[in-house]
Design a protein around this motif. Structure first.
Motif, mmCIF file in Angstrom:
data_model
loop_
_atom_site.group_PDB
_atom_site.id
_atom_site.type_symbol
_atom_site.label_atom_id
_atom_site.label_comp_id
_atom_site.label_asym_id
_atom_site.label_seq_id
_atom_site.Cartn_x
_atom_site.Cartn_y
_atom_site.Cartn_z
ATOM 1 N N CYS A 261 -7.442 -0.261 -5.568
ATOM 2 C CA CYS A 261 -7.454 -0.460 -4.110
ATOM 3 C C CYS A 261 -8.651 0.291 -3.514
ATOM 4 C CB CYS A 261 -6.155 0.041 -3.476
ATOM 5 S SG CYS A 261 -6.205 -0.089 -1.667
ATOM 6 N N HIS B 10 0.804 -1.221 0.000
ATOM 7 C CA HIS B 10 0.000 0.000 0.000
ATOM 8 C C HIS B 10 0.834 1.267 0.000
ATOM 9 C CE1 HIS B 10 -3.761 -2.248 0.236
ATOM 10 N NE2 HIS B 10 -3.019 -3.126 0.906
ATOM 11 N N HIS C 268 -7.008 3.162 -1.295
ATOM 12 C CA HIS C 268 -6.068 4.157 -1.810
ATOM 13 C C HIS C 268 -6.142 4.373 -3.314
ATOM 14 C CE1 HIS C 268 -4.038 1.894 1.582
ATOM 15 N NE2 HIS C 268 -4.263 3.067 2.105
ATOM 16 N N CYS D 294 -2.455 2.808 -5.152
ATOM 17 C CA CYS D 294 -1.272 2.298 -4.438
ATOM 18 C C CYS D 294 -0.698 1.135 -5.264
ATOM 19 C CB CYS D 294 -1.649 1.848 -3.024
ATOM 20 S SG CYS D 294 -2.780 0.459 -2.984
HETATM 21 ZN ZN ZN Z 1 -3.955 0.367 -1.025
#
Ligand code: ZN
Length: 285
Positions: A170, A154, A173, A176
């Motif tokens: 993700c 991540h 995020h 990431c």
């Molecule tokens: Zn992530």
């Protein structure tokens, strides 16, 4: 006799044997809900005879703080039914044995480290590039945890401007490393797995660049000697070589570890995780 579980999101690998390098019987069961999967695994172990200890390398996130009442739990995983699952406690009770517990990737890192240590290696990271991306780290023989286990998938790689139209997958995020370079991210972006795309497809270079940035970061932040790249995506023909070459390029000859920093494929192949889980059990006897 030692027992080991490599607990993954799609399958549980179960094994028994007198030592980590002598697995005498192994068995794989599909991961369903915990109420089905865990008792089935416990039943298999019970049928193998008496264990002295069990090691579990698990998908996560997991609680590794020995002082926490939730030690040995799978915690806030998005995997349906598995959040707040006391996996170590279940097997400790069901089999009446001490249980060693860590992440699947720390277990794999431990096994790869032991394989590399006779050659003088004292630091090793293991990155898996598969359904997700995760990493484990072993320094001087010990898996490293901070306040929790690392979540190396991540981190945010630098992205070339022309590739930014893909937002990443993700749920936390977006773009990431896991959101960009995991198996499902590759399929979401290009409609096929990396090994299904032609060798000259730009996806190979883009994925290799993202993973190489993670390798360079490991070399530059903790000066780790080796980064082992495992997982399903990493089996794509030519990818390991591309990652190694790109990592060297990113280092630009500056890092003091120089050519002692190495990116490599798992010495133990598919067996790194289950062998490491056996080592977690061995440490208890
Ligand atoms: Zn992530």
């Amino acid at each position: 006799m030692l027992g080991a579980i490599e607990a993954g999101g799609t399958k549980f690998v179960l094994a028994v044997g007198p030592s980590p390098h002598e697995i005498t019987v192994r068995h794989t069961i599909p991961t369903r809900d915990p109420e089905t999967t865990l008792p089935e695994a416990a039943q298999w172990f019970a049928a193998q005879g008496t264990l002295t200890a069990l090691g579990i390398g698990s998908f996560g996130p997991v609680e590794l703080d020995r002082a926490s009442p939730r030690w040995g739990f799978i915690t806030n995983t998005p995997k349906a039914g598995w959040a707040d699952c006391d996996i170590a406690g279940f097997f400790g009770k069901a089999l009446g044995v001490p249980v060693g517990f860590d992440t699947d990737v720390n277990a794999a890192a431990l096994a790869e480290y032991r394989a590399a240590a006779p050659k003088g290696c004292r630091s090793l990271a293991y990155l898996t590039i598969g359904t997700g991306i995760g990493g484990g780290l072993v320094l001087d023989g010990q898996p490293v945890h901070g306040i929790a286990h690392p979540e190396m998938g991540h981190i945010f790689p630098r992205r070339a401007a022309e590739t930014r139209e893909f937002a990443g997958i993700c749920p936390h995020h977006g773009d990431c490393l896991e959101g960009l370079a995991s198996g499902p991210a590759i399929i979401a972006r290009w409609g096929a797995s990396l090994s299904e795309l032609a060798p000259d497809h730009p996806a190979h270079g883009i994925v290799a660049d993202y993973v190489a940035q993670a390798c360079h970061t490991l070399f530059a932040t903790i000066a780790v000697e080796r980064v082992v790249i495992g997982g399903g995506v990493a089996k794509t023909a030519g990818l390991a070589e591309r990652i190694a070459a790109r990592t060297a390029q990113l280092g630009a000859g500056y890092l003091p570890g120089g050519t002692r920093h190495r990116v490599q494929s798992p010495a133990l192949g598919e067996n790194a995780g289950i062998t490491g889980a056996m080592m977690l059990a061995e440490a208890l006897v």
